[in-house]
Motif scaffolding. Structure first.
Motif, PDB file in Angstrom:
ATOM      1  N   MET A   1       0.869  -1.215   0.000  1.00  0.00           N
ATOM      2  CA  MET A   1       0.013   0.013   0.179  1.00  0.00           C
ATOM      3  C   MET A   1       0.646   1.405  -0.085  1.00  0.00           C
ATOM      4  N   LEU A   2       0.573   2.369  -0.618  1.00  0.00           N
ATOM      5  CA  LEU A   2       1.093   3.566  -0.778  1.00  0.00           C
ATOM      6  C   LEU A   2       0.368   4.493  -0.050  1.00  0.00           C
ATOM      7  N   THR A   3       1.237   4.841   1.099  1.00  0.00           N
ATOM      8  CA  THR A   3       0.572   6.218   2.004  1.00  0.00           C
ATOM      9  C   THR A   3       1.456   7.348   1.319  1.00  0.00           C
ATOM     10  N   ILE A   4       0.666   8.460   1.050  1.00  0.00           N
ATOM     11  CA  ILE A   4       1.109   9.798   0.372  1.00  0.00           C
ATOM     12  C   ILE A   4       0.490  10.860   1.077  1.00  0.00           C
ATOM     13  N   ASP A   5       1.141  12.055   1.388  1.00  0.00           N
ATOM     14  CA  ASP A   5       0.219  12.838   1.867  1.00  0.00           C
ATOM     15  C   ASP A   5      -0.377  13.700   0.610  1.00  0.00           C
ATOM     16  N   ARG A   6      -1.412  14.467   0.804  1.00  0.00           N
ATOM     17  CA  ARG A   6      -2.420  15.029  -0.008  1.00  0.00           C
ATOM     18  C   ARG A   6      -1.595  16.021  -0.797  1.00  0.00           C
ATOM     19  N   ALA A   7      -0.542  16.863  -0.088  1.00  0.00           N
ATOM     20  CA  ALA A   7       0.166  18.075  -0.801  1.00  0.00           C
ATOM     21  C   ALA A   7       0.816  17.314  -2.099  1.00  0.00           C
ATOM     22  N   THR A   8       1.558  16.092  -1.833  1.00  0.00           N
ATOM     23  CA  THR A   8       2.570  15.632  -2.768  1.00  0.00           C
ATOM     24  C   THR A   8       1.604  14.941  -3.810  1.00  0.00           C
ATOM     25  N   ARG A   9       0.672  14.384  -3.493  1.00  0.00           N
ATOM     26  CA  ARG A   9      -0.286  13.931  -4.471  1.00  0.00           C
ATOM     27  C   ARG A   9      -0.739  14.947  -5.429  1.00  0.00           C
ATOM     28  N   ASP A  10      -1.292  16.071  -5.053  1.00  0.00           N
ATOM     29  CA  ASP A  10      -1.636  17.016  -5.724  1.00  0.00           C
ATOM     30  C   ASP A  10      -0.699  17.635  -6.434  1.00  0.00           C
ATOM     31  N   ALA A  11       0.695  17.828  -6.122  1.00  0.00           N
ATOM     32  CA  ALA A  11       1.633  18.092  -6.869  1.00  0.00           C
ATOM     33  C   ALA A  11       2.147  17.398  -8.097  1.00  0.00           C
ATOM     34  N   ILE A  12       2.110  16.192  -7.822  1.00  0.00           N
ATOM     35  CA  ILE A  12       2.191  15.108  -8.838  1.00  0.00           C
ATOM     36  C   ILE A  12       1.009  15.269 -10.062  1.00  0.00           C
ATOM     37  N   VAL A  13      -0.242  15.471  -9.513  1.00  0.00           N
ATOM     38  CA  VAL A  13      -1.319  15.684 -10.624  1.00  0.00           C
ATOM     39  C   VAL A  13      -1.003  16.921 -11.336  1.00  0.00           C
ATOM     40  N   GLU A  14      -0.877  17.942 -10.477  1.00  0.00           N
ATOM     41  CA  GLU A  14      -0.664  19.252 -10.904  1.00  0.00           C
ATOM     42  C   GLU A  14       0.552  19.155 -12.170  1.00  0.00           C
ATOM     43  N   HIS A  15       1.708  18.710 -11.742  1.00  0.00           N
ATOM     44  CA  HIS A  15       2.630  18.464 -12.837  1.00  0.00           C
ATOM     45  C   HIS A  15       2.322  17.764 -14.029  1.00  0.00           C
ATOM     46  N   ALA A  16       1.424  16.751 -13.872  1.00  0.00           N
ATOM     47  CA  ALA A  16       0.985  15.729 -14.971  1.00  0.00           C
ATOM     48  C   ALA A  16       0.264  16.765 -16.115  1.00  0.00           C
ATOM     49  N   ARG A  17      -0.769  17.521 -15.486  1.00  0.00           N
ATOM     50  CA  ARG A  17      -1.593  18.445 -16.213  1.00  0.00           C
ATOM     51  C   ARG A  17      -0.748  19.435 -16.816  1.00  0.00           C
ATOM     52  N   ARG A  18       0.036  20.195 -16.250  1.00  0.00           N
ATOM     53  CA  ARG A  18       1.032  21.246 -16.566  1.00  0.00           C
ATOM     54  C   ARG A  18       1.778  20.631 -18.002  1.00  0.00           C
ATOM     55  N   ASP A  19       2.212  19.463 -17.787  1.00  0.00           N
ATOM     56  CA  ASP A  19       3.187  18.885 -18.835  1.00  0.00           C
ATOM     57  C   ASP A  19       2.415  18.510 -19.992  1.00  0.00           C
ATOM     58  N   HIS A  20       0.946  18.273 -19.898  1.00  0.00           N
ATOM     59  CA  HIS A  20      -0.036  17.788 -20.945  1.00  0.00           C
ATOM     60  C   HIS A  20       0.120  18.609 -22.331  1.00  0.00           C
ATOM     61  N   PRO A  21       0.198  17.815 -23.351  1.00  0.00           N
ATOM     62  CA  PRO A  21       0.067  16.771 -23.794  1.00  0.00           C
ATOM     63  C   PRO A  21       1.337  15.845 -23.617  1.00  0.00           C
ATOM     64  N   ASP A  22       2.387  16.342 -23.236  1.00  0.00           N
ATOM     65  CA  ASP A  22       3.542  15.438 -23.052  1.00  0.00           C
ATOM     66  C   ASP A  22       3.620  14.733 -21.734  1.00  0.00           C
ATOM     67  N   GLU A  23       4.150  13.609 -21.576  1.00  0.00           N
ATOM     68  CA  GLU A  23       3.958  12.856 -20.385  1.00  0.00           C
ATOM     69  C   GLU A  23       5.010  13.521 -19.457  1.00  0.00           C
ATOM     70  N   ALA A  24       4.596  13.715 -18.222  1.00  0.00           N
ATOM     71  CA  ALA A  24       5.405  14.319 -17.071  1.00  0.00           C
ATOM     72  C   ALA A  24       5.876  13.231 -16.304  1.00  0.00           C
ATOM     73  N   CYS A  25       7.227  13.328 -15.478  1.00  0.00           N
ATOM     74  CA  CYS A  25       7.831  12.346 -14.747  1.00  0.00           C
ATOM     75  C   CYS A  25       8.440  12.936 -13.558  1.00  0.00           C
ATOM     76  N   GLY A  26       8.698  12.168 -12.777  1.00  0.00           N
ATOM     77  CA  GLY A  26       9.298  12.508 -11.355  1.00  0.00           C
ATOM     78  C   GLY A  26       9.860  11.451 -10.428  1.00  0.00           C
ATOM     79  N   VAL A  27      10.232  11.952  -9.171  1.00  0.00           N
ATOM     80  CA  VAL A  27      10.458  11.134  -7.986  1.00  0.00           C
ATOM     81  C   VAL A  27       9.963  11.729  -6.769  1.00  0.00           C
ATOM     82  N   VAL A  28       9.794  10.739  -5.782  1.00  0.00           N
ATOM     83  CA  VAL A  28       9.384  11.536  -4.683  1.00  0.00           C
ATOM     84  C   VAL A  28      10.533  10.480  -3.830  1.00  0.00           C
ATOM     85  N   ALA A  29      11.298  11.043  -3.278  1.00  0.00           N
ATOM     86  CA  ALA A  29      12.218  10.628  -2.304  1.00  0.00           C
ATOM     87  C   ALA A  29      11.940  10.471  -0.892  1.00  0.00           C
TER      88      ALA A  29
END
Length: 138
Positions: free
Chosen positions: A1-29
């Motif tokens: 199970m992945l437990t993730i804080d809402r702010a990080t999840r929202d940042a990932i979704v925002e990055h994905a929307r911002r880079d659309h139509p290209d794929e976005a990518c990243g890491v959470v360390a």
């Protein structure tokens, strides 16, 4: 199970929307062995493609050196799919090389919603896992 804080999840979704139509990518360390994603690191999709993502090799090397110096590891490796569901493609599976990481996919094909899913990918086997959102890791 992945437990993730809402702010990080929202940042990932925002990055994905911002880079659309290209794929976005990243890491959470996170701290080694903790399974806790704490440091959000958006990366550049060097492929600049709507159907494929690729980390820049220089950026990735620098990131791994930085994580090693901080006793961190990649807890989440994420990218988006712009026209398909949030499920690992054959290419995603072939390139998955972190057996302890949660592979998060975000589909941005529907502009009003983002499908956010997490998978474990080990030796070519894909297993979807539940995602639990928390406000903080208190």
């Amino acid at each position: 199970m992945l437990t993730i804080d809402r702010a990080t999840r929202d940042a990932i979704v925002e990055h994905a929307r911002r880079d659309h139509p290209d794929e976005a990518c990243g890491v959470v360390a996170g701290p080694e062995g903790s399974d806790r994603p704490t440091r959000y690191i958006p990366m550049l999709n060097a492929a600049r493609s709507p159907t494929f993502y690729e980390f820049d090799s220089s950026d990735l090397l620098a990131l791994y050196k930085e994580m090693a110096a901080n006793d961190e590891e990649p807890v989440v490796i994420y990218h988006s799919h712009t026209a398909t569901e949030a499920y690992p493609s054959r290419t995603d599976i072939a390139y998955a090389s972190e057996p302890n990481a949660h592979y998060v996919l975000v589909s941005t094909r529907a502009p009003e919603a983002a499908d956010f899913r997490s998978f474990r990918i080990v030796d070519g086997e894909v297993t979807e896992e539940p995602v639990t959102l928390v406000e903080s890791y208190a």
